[in-house]
Design a protein around this motif. Structure first.
Motif, mmCIF file in Angstrom:
data_model
loop_
_atom_site.group_PDB
_atom_site.id
_atom_site.type_symbol
_atom_site.label_atom_id
_atom_site.label_comp_id
_atom_site.label_asym_id
_atom_site.label_seq_id
_atom_site.Cartn_x
_atom_site.Cartn_y
_atom_site.Cartn_z
ATOM 1 N N ASP A 1 25.249 40.696 76.023
ATOM 2 C CA ASP A 1 25.797 38.916 75.368
ATOM 3 C C ASP A 1 27.151 39.136 74.416
ATOM 4 O O ASP A 1 26.781 38.098 73.785
ATOM 5 C CB ASP A 1 24.579 38.886 74.279
ATOM 6 C CG ASP A 1 24.089 40.357 73.655
ATOM 7 O OD1 ASP A 1 24.993 41.324 73.473
ATOM 8 O OD2 ASP A 1 23.299 40.464 72.623
ATOM 9 N N THR A 2 27.747 39.863 74.656
ATOM 10 C CA THR A 2 29.472 39.610 73.894
ATOM 11 C C THR A 2 30.671 39.760 74.966
ATOM 12 O O THR A 2 31.261 39.712 74.098
ATOM 13 C CB THR A 2 29.211 41.138 72.914
ATOM 14 O OG1 THR A 2 28.841 42.324 73.494
ATOM 15 C CG2 THR A 2 27.936 40.964 71.940
ATOM 16 N N ALA A 3 29.268 39.309 76.235
ATOM 17 C CA ALA A 3 30.858 39.555 77.172
ATOM 18 C C ALA A 3 31.656 38.317 77.147
ATOM 19 O O ALA A 3 30.838 37.482 76.825
ATOM 20 C CB ALA A 3 30.660 40.209 78.874
ATOM 21 N N GLY B 1 41.105 37.923 70.719
ATOM 22 C CA GLY B 1 40.071 38.583 70.196
ATOM 23 C C GLY B 1 39.719 40.455 71.028
ATOM 24 O O GLY B 1 41.150 40.968 71.834
ATOM 25 N N ASP B 2 38.654 40.614 70.503
ATOM 26 C CA ASP B 2 37.980 41.547 71.595
ATOM 27 C C ASP B 2 37.297 41.157 72.711
ATOM 28 O O ASP B 2 35.945 41.121 71.683
ATOM 29 C CB ASP B 2 38.147 42.058 70.766
ATOM 30 C CG ASP B 2 37.633 44.087 71.047
ATOM 31 O OD1 ASP B 2 38.266 44.297 72.688
ATOM 32 O OD2 ASP B 2 37.217 45.191 71.199
ATOM 33 N N ALA B 3 36.890 41.483 73.163
ATOM 34 C CA ALA B 3 35.679 40.873 74.137
ATOM 35 C C ALA B 3 34.637 42.679 74.104
ATOM 36 O O ALA B 3 34.811 43.409 73.894
ATOM 37 C CB ALA B 3 36.286 41.575 76.320
ATOM 38 N N GLY B 4 33.507 41.541 73.882
ATOM 39 C CA GLY B 4 32.382 42.823 73.848
ATOM 40 C C GLY B 4 32.702 43.902 74.920
ATOM 41 O O GLY B 4 32.720 44.236 76.407
ATOM 42 N N LYS B 5 31.047 44.530 74.627
ATOM 43 C CA LYS B 5 30.872 45.660 75.885
ATOM 44 C C LYS B 5 29.586 45.436 76.372
ATOM 45 O O LYS B 5 28.784 46.552 76.880
ATOM 46 C CB LYS B 5 31.404 47.102 75.513
ATOM 47 C CG LYS B 5 30.507 47.793 74.337
ATOM 48 C CD LYS B 5 31.081 48.091 74.076
ATOM 49 C CE LYS B 5 31.270 48.833 72.331
ATOM 50 N NZ LYS B 5 31.332 50.106 72.014
#
Length: 216
Positions: free
Chosen positions: A35-37, A28-32
Motif C-alpha cells: 500500500d506504499t509502493a 521522496g522515498d518509495a515505500g516497501k
C-alpha cells in the motif's frame, strides 16, 4: 481513503498513457509495502532511486517497492550502481515470484528475468544485501543463496508482510533498467485491475492489523 486515491490515480495513468520510453525518477522515498509502493508510469524503461538506511523512525527506509503493469512476454530487470543490490518480483497480491542477489560472483548487481511473464500487475522490490522480505509468520520468503542464482520462494506462505535484516549504512543510489517498457492494458482489463487493487488494499489492511495485534 488512501487506497481509493491510489486506485484512482493508477487507473487514470493507465487509461491516459501512450507507449513511449520513460525514465522514472523516484521522488521522496518509495515505500516497501503493497500500500506504499510507488506506481511506475507506463512506458518506463529505467528507474533511478536510492535506498535509505533503515531505522526505527522511518518505516519507508531499507527497501523500495514499485508497482507496474506488464503486458506479457519476456521480462528482465537489472540493477546498476555501487551497492550490493537484491531484486524481488511479486505478483499483484504480494506473492513472491522471483529473487536474485548477484548476477555473478564478480558482479554484485541483481537481475530478474522471466521468458514468458503473464500480463498483470506486479511489484518490483530492491534492497541492499541481506535486507529481505518476510511473511506474516516471520519467515524469509526467499532463501539467501546461492547468491548468483534466480530463486523461487522457499516459504509456503509467500505473501509479503514486511522487510528486515542487516543493511548497508548510508544512502545507496541505484538504477533499475527494464528490458522493454510496460504496456497499457486493454479497457476491459482495467475494470478487473480495479477489482484486484481493491482486494489488494483489503489484504494489506488485514496483514497490518495482524501484525499490530501480534505486537500488543
Amino acid at each position: 481513503m488512501k487506497k481509493w486515491l491510489f486506485l484512482s490515480v493508477w487507473l487514470f495513468l493507465v487509461m491516459t498513457s501512450r507507449s513511449y520510453a520513460v525514465l522514472f525518477q523516484e521522488i521522496g522515498d518509495a515505500g516497501k509495502t503493497l500500500d506504499t509502493a510507488i506506481l511506475v508510469a507506463e512506458g518506463t524503461t529505467q528507474i533511478n532511486g536510492y535506498l535509505e538506511f533503515p531505522d526505527a523512525f522511518n518505516n519507508l527506509a531499507g527497501a523500495d517497492l514499485f508497482t507496474f503493469w506488464w503486458g506479457g512476454g519476456s521480462f528482465e530487470a537489472v540493477t546498476s550502481g555501487q551497492g550490493d543490490f537484491q531484486l524481488f518480483l511479486f505478483d499483484q497480491y504480494g506473492r513472491g515470484l522471483w529473487s536474485n542477489d548477484d548476477i555473478s560472483q564478480l558482479n554484485l548487481n541483481a537481475r530478474i528475468s522471466d521468458p514468458d511473464l503473464a500480463p498483470g500487475i506486479y511489484y518490483l522490490g530492491i534492497s541492499s544485501y541481506d535486507y529481505d522480505p518476510y511473511n506474516i509468520f516471520d519467515e524469509e520468503i526467499f532463501s539467501d543463496g546461492p547468491y548468483d542464482a534466480q530463486l523461487a520462494p522457499q516459504a509456503t506462505e509467500d505473501y509479503l508482510a514486511y522487510w528486515d535484516g542487516a543493511a548497508w549504512e548510508g544512502d545507496i543510489y541505484y538504477t533499475i533498467s527494464f528490458s522493454s517498457p510496460a504496456n497499457v492494458p486493454e479497457p476491459a482489463t482495467i475494470v478487473l485491475l480495479g477489482l484486484a487493487l481493491g482486494i489488494l488494499g483489503f489484504l494489506s489492511q488485514k496483514i497490518k492489523k495482524y501484525k499490530e495485534g501480534e505486537n500488543v
